[in-house]
Each structure stands twice: as C-alpha cells, then as structure tokens.
Write an enzyme that holds these catalytic residues in place. Structure first.
Site, PDB file in Angstrom:
ATOM      1  N   ARG A 255      46.149 -23.549  20.764  1.00  0.00           N
ATOM      2  CA  ARG A 255      45.477 -24.263  21.708  1.00  0.00           C
ATOM      3  C   ARG A 255      44.790 -25.603  20.708  1.00  0.00           C
ATOM      4  O   ARG A 255      44.361 -25.288  19.707  1.00  0.00           O
ATOM      5  CB  ARG A 255      44.397 -23.625  22.150  1.00  0.00           C
ATOM      6  CG  ARG A 255      43.425 -24.794  22.787  1.00  0.00           C
ATOM      7  CD  ARG A 255      42.988 -24.235  24.133  1.00  0.00           C
ATOM      8  NE  ARG A 255      41.918 -25.175  24.751  1.00  0.00           N
ATOM      9  CZ  ARG A 255      41.130 -25.006  25.422  1.00  0.00           C
ATOM     10  NH1 ARG A 255      40.853 -23.916  25.905  1.00  0.00           N
ATOM     11  NH2 ARG A 255      40.189 -25.998  26.119  1.00  0.00           N
TER      12      ARG A 255
ATOM     13  N   ARG B   5      46.591 -27.562  29.024  1.00  0.00           N
ATOM     14  CA  ARG B   5      46.202 -26.704  27.690  1.00  0.00           C
ATOM     15  C   ARG B   5      47.226 -25.536  27.801  1.00  0.00           C
ATOM     16  O   ARG B   5      47.693 -24.920  28.435  1.00  0.00           O
ATOM     17  CB  ARG B   5      44.797 -26.211  28.190  1.00  0.00           C
ATOM     18  CG  ARG B   5      44.623 -25.719  29.574  1.00  0.00           C
ATOM     19  CD  ARG B   5      42.856 -25.924  29.792  1.00  0.00           C
ATOM     20  NE  ARG B   5      42.667 -27.014  29.811  1.00  0.00           N
ATOM     21  CZ  ARG B   5      41.164 -27.154  29.741  1.00  0.00           C
ATOM     22  NH1 ARG B   5      40.382 -26.514  29.526  1.00  0.00           N
ATOM     23  NH2 ARG B   5      40.679 -28.665  29.687  1.00  0.00           N
TER      24      ARG B   5
ATOM     25  N   ASP C 166      43.825 -20.932  27.677  1.00  0.00           N
ATOM     26  CA  ASP C 166      42.269 -21.228  28.194  1.00  0.00           C
ATOM     27  C   ASP C 166      41.800 -19.903  28.548  1.00  0.00           C
ATOM     28  O   ASP C 166      42.400 -19.221  29.475  1.00  0.00           O
ATOM     29  CB  ASP C 166      42.119 -22.226  29.220  1.00  0.00           C
ATOM     30  CG  ASP C 166      40.711 -22.603  29.541  1.00  0.00           C
ATOM     31  OD1 ASP C 166      39.883 -22.239  28.264  1.00  0.00           O
ATOM     32  OD2 ASP C 166      40.211 -23.058  30.591  1.00  0.00           O
TER      33      ASP C 166
ATOM     34  N   ASP D 183      38.292 -17.921  29.362  1.00  0.00           N
ATOM     35  CA  ASP D 183      36.851 -18.094  29.775  1.00  0.00           C
ATOM     36  C   ASP D 183      36.231 -16.703  30.053  1.00  0.00           C
ATOM     37  O   ASP D 183      36.533 -15.985  30.675  1.00  0.00           O
ATOM     38  CB  ASP D 183      36.722 -18.915  31.114  1.00  0.00           C
ATOM     39  CG  ASP D 183      37.401 -20.175  31.084  1.00  0.00           C
ATOM     40  OD1 ASP D 183      37.031 -20.803  29.618  1.00  0.00           O
ATOM     41  OD2 ASP D 183      37.695 -21.107  32.007  1.00  0.00           O
TER      42      ASP D 183
HETATM   43  N1  ROI Z   1      43.077 -26.094  36.932  1.00  0.00           N
HETATM   44  C1  ROI Z   1      43.743 -24.865  37.370  1.00  0.00           C
HETATM   45  N2  ROI Z   1      44.222 -24.958  38.719  1.00  0.00           N
HETATM   46  N3  ROI Z   1      43.573 -23.898  36.741  1.00  0.00           N
HETATM   47  C2  ROI Z   1      42.847 -23.944  35.638  1.00  0.00           C
HETATM   48  O1  ROI Z   1      42.700 -22.610  34.933  1.00  0.00           O
HETATM   49  C3  ROI Z   1      42.246 -24.896  35.358  1.00  0.00           C
HETATM   50  N4  ROI Z   1      41.505 -25.017  33.998  1.00  0.00           N
HETATM   51  C4  ROI Z   1      40.895 -26.011  33.740  1.00  0.00           C
HETATM   52  C5  ROI Z   1      40.984 -27.329  34.315  1.00  0.00           C
HETATM   53  C6  ROI Z   1      41.422 -28.630  33.496  1.00  0.00           C
HETATM   54  C7  ROI Z   1      39.652 -27.655  34.987  1.00  0.00           C
HETATM   55  N5  ROI Z   1      41.449 -27.493  35.554  1.00  0.00           N
HETATM   56  C8  ROI Z   1      42.283 -26.046  36.128  1.00  0.00           C
HETATM   57  O2  ROI Z   1      40.175 -26.116  32.476  1.00  0.00           O
END
Ligand code: ROI
Length: 160
Positions: free
Chosen positions: A82, A91, A94, A96
């Site tokens: 990343r 990305r 990610d 979270d």
């Molecule tokens: N949009 C979608 N559809 N899925 C994500 O995981 C995701 N993650 C993000 C942002 C850029 C806000 N948009 C996203 O971090």
C-alpha cells in the site's frame, strides 16, 4: 474481544488482494479467525475516475488491544504494498478496524466504530451478512441502518 475488520481494494488484482489480506488476518498473534463475509463489488465512493472496489468483512476474536491490532493491520497493508495516494483515491489494500466489541474509541490515531460506517453500503451489507443483529455502539442496530442505506450499486459476488 469480538472485532470486525473491513477489507477493501480496487487496484492490482483486488479480489486477490482481499484474499491475501484475509489470509494474513488468519495468522495474527493472540487472535482467532472466526469468519469472512462474501466478497462484494461496489462503485467507488469518492472520485469516480477509479476502478470499482472489492470489499469484504472479517470477524476475529482477539486479545490484542485496539492499537496493537491497528499496528498489525497497517503492517499487512505495508506488506501488500500500500502506498499513500490522493484523498479517497485508489488503493491496493485497505484494512479498517470497524468494531472492537462494544467499545467506543476516539483518539488521534483511531476512531471506533469506524467513521462513516453507518452510511457505507460496502461495510453494512457484509457486516449484516455475518450477523444481522449487530449493535453498532453509539449508533444503533445494523438492521435500522440498513433500512436507511441504499445499496449504491453494491453487488455480492458468487464465491468461487
Ligand atoms: N469505495 C468503495 N466502494 N469501497 C471502499 O472500500 C472504499 N474505500 C475508501 C473510499 C476511497 C472512501 N471509497 C471506497 O477508502
């Protein structure tokens, strides 16, 4: 502690990225893997000139503190290459920390429940697939949030 991790990717073979991250989550110290949701595909939230996302949620049972768990998540992100790009941009991976039991945490590094959780179809639908009775601390029952949350093009992928 019962925790939920949101996993997302939209570049460099997203399905494979999500799969690799889930494999890595299975090997965290002091942590037992519980279950993964299906994978979901969704249009980007944020700039529209980026590929669709693959998202999933993983449930773990952990003895790690929230910050130690966050360190582990960031290490997996780094291992998968990343790099920091534009705000709300594409990305590779990610991870979270969505929920840490029923705890409410807010400091400079970490906010739990994850900000925006209540409005994000790509988080709520996979979460509800794992447990439709989840209570999101400080916010409410997931069923009530889903009732207010359009699918926004979110599509559940048939697992291979
Ligand atoms: N949009 C979608 N559809 N899925 C994500 O995981 C995701 N993650 C993000 C942002 C850029 C806000 N948009 C996203 O971090």
């Amino acid at each position: 502690m019962r925790v939920f991790i949101g996993v997302g990717s939209n570049i460099a073979d997203p399905e494979n990225q999500v799969h690799s991250a889930q494999q890595a989550l299975m090997t965290l110290p002091m942590t037992r893997f519980v279950v993964c949701s299906s994978m979901y595909k969704s249009p980007p939230m944020g700039p529209q000139d980026q590929p669709d996302y693959i998202n999933a949620v993983t449930e773990l049972e952990t003895l790690l503190s929230p910050h130690d768990l966050l360190d582990c998540l960031q290490k997996i992100e780094q291992q998968q290459g990343r790099v920091k790009g534009r705000h709300w941009g594409e990305r590779t991976i990610d991870l979270d920390l969505l929920l840490y039991g029923d705890e409410l945490l807010a400091d400079a590094r970490l906010k739990v429940p994850h900000l925006g959780i209540a409005q994000r179809a790509f988080v709520l639908y996979p979460l509800a697939e794992i447990d439709a009775d989840i209570m999101i601390p400080g916010i409410g029952l997931i069923t009530n949030l889903l009732a207010e949350c359009p699918r926004d093009g979110l599509e559940r992928l048939i697992s291979k």
